[in-house]
Design a protein around this motif. Structure first.
Motif, PDB file in Angstrom:
ATOM      1  N   THR A 103      71.869 -28.138 -42.202  1.00  0.00           N
ATOM      2  CA  THR A 103      72.809 -27.659 -43.210  1.00  0.00           C
ATOM      3  C   THR A 103      72.549 -28.395 -44.520  1.00  0.00           C
ATOM      4  N   LEU A 104      72.387 -27.637 -45.590  1.00  0.00           N
ATOM      5  CA  LEU A 104      72.119 -28.220 -46.903  1.00  0.00           C
ATOM      6  C   LEU A 104      73.404 -28.525 -47.655  1.00  0.00           C
ATOM      7  N   MET A 105      74.390 -27.635 -47.524  1.00  0.00           N
ATOM      8  CA  MET A 105      75.678 -27.824 -48.183  1.00  0.00           C
ATOM      9  C   MET A 105      76.721 -26.998 -47.466  1.00  0.00           C
ATOM     10  N   SER A 106      77.922 -27.531 -47.337  1.00  0.00           N
ATOM     11  CA  SER A 106      79.041 -26.810 -46.743  1.00  0.00           C
ATOM     12  C   SER A 106      80.312 -27.234 -47.435  1.00  0.00           C
ATOM     13  N   ASP A 107      81.068 -26.264 -47.940  1.00  0.00           N
ATOM     14  CA  ASP A 107      82.292 -26.617 -48.657  1.00  0.00           C
ATOM     15  C   ASP A 107      83.282 -25.456 -48.617  1.00  0.00           C
ATOM     16  N   ARG A 108      84.509 -25.779 -48.964  1.00  0.00           N
ATOM     17  CA  ARG A 108      85.606 -24.815 -48.935  1.00  0.00           C
ATOM     18  C   ARG A 108      86.373 -24.903 -50.241  1.00  0.00           C
ATOM     19  N   PHE A 109      86.691 -23.756 -50.815  1.00  0.00           N
ATOM     20  CA  PHE A 109      87.400 -23.690 -52.094  1.00  0.00           C
ATOM     21  C   PHE A 109      88.610 -22.777 -51.922  1.00  0.00           C
ATOM     22  N   SER A 110      89.770 -23.277 -52.256  1.00  0.00           N
ATOM     23  CA  SER A 110      91.008 -22.528 -52.053  1.00  0.00           C
ATOM     24  C   SER A 110      91.649 -22.159 -53.382  1.00  0.00           C
ATOM     25  N   GLN A 111      92.629 -21.265 -53.286  1.00  0.00           N
ATOM     26  CA  GLN A 111      93.423 -20.802 -54.434  1.00  0.00           C
ATOM     27  C   GLN A 111      92.551 -20.264 -55.568  1.00  0.00           C
ATOM     28  N   LEU A 112      91.575 -19.437 -55.206  1.00  0.00           N
ATOM     29  CA  LEU A 112      90.751 -18.770 -56.215  1.00  0.00           C
ATOM     30  C   LEU A 112      91.479 -17.534 -56.715  1.00  0.00           C
TER      31      LEU A 112
END
Length: 478
Positions: free
Chosen positions: A332-341
């Motif tokens: 895995t190179l990158m893993s992220d979560r973004f909320s309230q878009l």
């Protein structure tokens, strides 16, 4: 639930042709004797003259694997091996739930009821039931396992475990313009957080110009002690790719010294040997959303529309959550979560709503990639790695935390044509761009030479306005 009468999901060997040597090895010494005896017409006649009851009595001592394999000897043994009474007894002996795993009728009345039970069922019912139980196929059980939702990803927690427990694999069937047909078993599969990448590599692939279309099937095999190509199982068609059209519109997304990567459709790439028309491998990226249903039932459950809200004037424009993973078949190179878009009404343009997860002006949002994007590949004796290429898997959840848009596809890094002026970072700028009918993704990265890694400085997800209006029952326009 797969229907047993369906040709795509019937219990049968998954290969059309059978090799006598393989059958001989699977069945054992008994089969060798049968082969030697049938070399002369006289012996063959003796076997044919034997009463079916005697033959059934003889083969009733075989286990399930040998009984299934012996059905491939000739028509006579096929008919005998499909005896419903025999499979009924075998099913009861293993799965009746009685002590010591055996069901022992105590009197004649119970025996008569057992015979009636066999006669009432259609031909092949107990054989199919035995195979389905042996394979661990219990629809209510795996559906119950999939109810446990991971709040972080919005997807079932047990997707990978269910697929492994059911021994689900994937096959690719190729069809040529001249009528040739071939089926390729998966070479390897790599599971990540949101998807599985499946690869088929073989020297038997025909040239691309001779192929007409490909079919992707999910396969569940019964764990019998016989050669893999003979094992009974169920095949469920998941997708079909028309190469007549796709080969013309497909684009070479990247290359190394041996192969060119041709993107045929979202999630599908074909490795082509350089300076040749022959195929080295095919790779398909399958998102976890409804993957078990698609692999077992040939289709996914129709997505539900969101509940109508006549109070919120911006319903469908806010409350989104994005989970994105950049990976390859090894790491895995990158893993992220973004909320309230969210997206304002005046920001709707080009028939899309635009959700900004990472902004170039906010340095705290920037994310590093732990390794350089590469896509390793393997084809029998050869292997390589295509640089500046990886797999992007994303899940966009709506306000109710239900999957709204799911993507898993190979992507490539391309140098930015637009000259960027940055007072924060010194380095070359690259873009990752992906687009399909339901939406598009744009990522901007900077190569930091001193640190030796890429930095993700911009991430914009755009969703088609038609998809938003249909899902939320709105009438937004540009």
């Amino acid at each position: 639930m797969p229907t047993e009468s369906s040709s795509s999901q019937s219990v049968k060997p998954l290969s059309v042709s059978y090799k006598t040597a393989a059958c001989r090895e699977a069945v054992g010494p008994g089969y060798k004797c049968a082969v030697k005896l049938t070399k002369t017409a006289r012996t063959e006649n003796l076997i044919e003259r034997m009463p079916p009851e005697i033959l059934i009595k003889i083969i009733s001592y075989l286990d399930a694997s040998s009984l299934f394999c012996i059905g491939h000897v000739n028509k006579l043994f096929l008919q005998l091996a499909n005896n419903s009474s025999m499979w009924h007894k075998m099913y009861l002996s293993e799965y009746s739930g009685s002590k010591k795993g055996k069901a022992k009728p105590k009197d004649a009345a119970v025996k008569r009821l057992s015979c009636v039970e066999v006669q009432e069922r259609p031909v092949g019912y107990w054989r199919r039931l035995y195979f389905r139980t042996k394979a661990g196929y219990n629809e209510s059980m795996w559906k119950r396992d999939l109810r446990n939702i991971n709040p972080y990803t919005g997807l079932p927690r047990q997707t990978e475990r269910v697929l492994r427990n059911l021994r689900v694999t994937w096959e690719m069937s190729a069809f040529s313009k001249s009528g040739w047909e071939g089926t390729f078993e998966q070479s390897h599969a790599h599971y990540s957080e949101l998807s599985v990448s499946v690869c088929w590599s073989s020297s038997s692939w025909p040239s691309l110009q001779h192929l007409s279309h490909l079919q992707l099937h999910g396969v569940t095999r019964v764990p019998l002690n016989c050669p893999n190509f003979m094992k009974p199982g169920w095949r469920s068609q998941m997708a079909q790719y028309d190469l007549g059209t796709l080969s013309k519109t497909g684009q070479v997304i990247d290359t190394d010294r041996l192969v060119d990567l041709l993107c045929l459709a979202p999630g599908v790439i074909m490795g082509m040997w350089k300076d040749r028309e022959s195929v080295a491998f095919v790779m398909v990226c399958l998102h976890f959303n409804r993957l078990v249903e698609r692999s077992l039932l040939s289709t996914s459950v129709s997505p539900q529309t969101a509940l109508f809200d006549d109070v919120d004037p911006n319903y469908g424009l806010h409350g989104y959550t994005l989970h994105i993973v950049l990976h390859n078949t090894e790491a895995t190179l990158m893993s992220d979560r973004f909320s309230q878009l969210s997206c304002q009404k005046d920001q709707i343009r080009n028939e899309h709503i635009h959700l900004s997860a990472i902004s170039r002006v906010h340095r705290s949002q920037h994310r590093p990639l732990v390794n350089k994007p590469t896509l390793p590949w393997m084809c029998e004796a050869l292997q390589g790695s295509v640089e500046n290429c990886c797999v992007m898997s994303l899940t966009l959840l709506d306000e109710a935390h239900k999957p709204f848009w799911c993507v898993s596809t190979p992507v490539s890094l391309a140098p930015s044509n637009k000259k960027q002026v940055s007072y924060d970072y010194e380095g070359n700028h690259f873009l990752i761009q992906y687009q399909e009918a339901e939406g598009k993704v744009r990522m901007e990265l900077v190569w930091l030479e001193e640190q030796g890694h890429f930095l993700l400085v911009s991430l914009l997800v755009s969703v088609a306005l038609d998809k938003v209006n249909k899902h939320f029952g709105r009438h937004y326009s540009c």
